[in-house]
Write an enzyme that holds these catalytic residues in place. Sequence first.
Site, mmCIF file in Angstrom:
data_model
loop_
_atom_site.group_PDB
_atom_site.id
_atom_site.type_symbol
_atom_site.label_atom_id
_atom_site.label_comp_id
_atom_site.label_asym_id
_atom_site.label_seq_id
_atom_site.Cartn_x
_atom_site.Cartn_y
_atom_site.Cartn_z
ATOM 1 N N ASN A 196 2.899 1.281 -0.537
ATOM 2 C CA ASN A 196 1.483 1.599 -0.409
ATOM 3 C C ASN A 196 1.296 2.436 0.857
ATOM 4 O O ASN A 196 2.239 2.649 1.626
ATOM 5 C CB ASN A 196 0.613 0.339 -0.418
ATOM 6 C CG ASN A 196 0.934 -0.613 0.729
ATOM 7 O OD1 ASN A 196 1.232 -0.188 1.857
ATOM 8 N ND2 ASN A 196 0.865 -1.914 0.468
ATOM 9 N N LEU A 198 -0.168 1.953 3.734
ATOM 10 C CA LEU A 198 0.116 1.266 4.997
ATOM 11 C C LEU A 198 1.621 1.147 5.218
ATOM 12 O O LEU A 198 2.122 1.408 6.329
ATOM 13 C CB LEU A 198 -0.532 -0.120 4.995
ATOM 14 C CG LEU A 198 -0.252 -0.995 6.234
ATOM 15 C CD1 LEU A 198 -0.779 -0.311 7.495
ATOM 16 C CD2 LEU A 198 -0.899 -2.376 6.066
ATOM 17 N N ASP A 265 2.382 -5.332 -8.202
ATOM 18 C CA ASP A 265 3.371 -5.818 -9.173
ATOM 19 C C ASP A 265 3.161 -5.146 -10.528
ATOM 20 O O ASP A 265 4.116 -4.786 -11.223
ATOM 21 C CB ASP A 265 3.256 -7.336 -9.333
ATOM 22 C CG ASP A 265 3.616 -8.094 -8.070
ATOM 23 O OD1 ASP A 265 4.316 -7.516 -7.215
ATOM 24 O OD2 ASP A 265 3.189 -9.245 -7.933
#
Length: 475
Positions: A196, A198, A265
């Site tokens: 992601n 971050l 997920d």
Amino acid sequence: MTSSYLNFKDKHILVVGDVMLDRYWHGGTSRISPEAPVQVVKVSNIEDRPGGAANVALGLAKLGISVTLVGIVGNDENGDVLTRCLEREGVTCRFVRSKTLPTITKLRVMSRHQQLIRLDFEEREDSLSQNEALARVVESCLPESDAVIFSDYAKGCLADVQTLIRLSNVANVPSFVDPKGKDFSIYQGATLVKPNLLEFETIVGKCHSTKELEIKAKALREQFGWKALLVTRGEDGLILFSDDKPPFSLATAAKEVFDVTGAGDTVVAVLTAVFVTSKRFTDAVEYANQAAGYVVGKLGTASISADQLEGIMFKRSHGTNFGVLSPEDLLEQIKLSQINGEKIVFTNGCFDILHPGHIAYMKQAKALGDRLIVAVNTDASVKRLKGDKRPINNLVHRMSVLEGLGAIDWVTWFDEDTPKEIIEYLTPDVLVKGGDYTIDTIVGAEHILAHGGEVKVLTFVDGYSTTAIIEKANL
């Protein structure tokens, strides 16, 4: 992109990573403890769910993929519970049992849909023997796998992920990584890595523009030899970097965000599943984006089936407020039509092979109102009702044919054995059934009548039968 039916038959995906048990204690709170100023929860329900890499495996199983899960659990009761939860859903578990470590368990105490406290039971031990045992299991599973997902939650299972990636490359099995931590060099040689924003910026530093993100992403992909890098950016969508092609960006498919639990997920599961079918990263990313948009619109950890996913993509490719719509989008259109004074008619069926009797029936149904909805059983639902040899035509094929009929305004789908849930969800004005039914035996009739609607029984045209057509053709 041209959407084709998701054919996951005979596909097998290996998932390796940090597995955990998500346990929920639900109960009411009505008093404060006399021992301390804390609420007393009277536990009335205990719920166990697979978490971490186990949730990835569960998502694949829901798609209809054959899946094997490799991870480390304790030699304890929670390890047994996790195994049962997964095997019940068709996941093959090849766990390494640790004699010294407990099964990672996250216990959440819930009351009135609020989490009061979370208790984590976990220990970490990166032992050489543990890594070697894991590698042996992975190596034995690779020959039957079309792809492998490494789901890293930084709990120690993938401490030696570099060895596992090398084993995958030797076996010529593409590897997809959901990464964690501050060192991405451990994922060198993977096929695709999916951080992601971050996680990505933790490695390359803050990106102040899309252009800067693209430059840093290209450099990172080349540095570690990845065929593709996918950066997920929450409400800003996803961006894919692969080969020498320009970056491929998609806006988020989410309309409303209720719960992001498990969205990552879902992305890696759908991404990998579609890739092993289409062999195209862009196809895989488009499907993964739509799946993520679906699950974040649900409360709690949600999964998506192949039928649901293909239905969403089919509707998206048609780009219209009529034709094939998901139940959620259809409800919006029904409300608008009813505001405009239009009467909504609903019928349902498998419609495996369309014949003249169906056409006549649709025309009669449409004559009872202004808009006609046809809800179609998904492939899984048809199999349960008609047997393993049915349907002859898959869901997308059946919906596409129905969509082309002039009498039908909307086509949607349902996965249950009966249309009760979707009837109650959509609440049309007129419920229509064909055959020898009486109104009191029609599923959903009670709900429609209670809401001021009508229930009609139509007579099928004699001489036409899907079963008879199939028998005549010896299908």
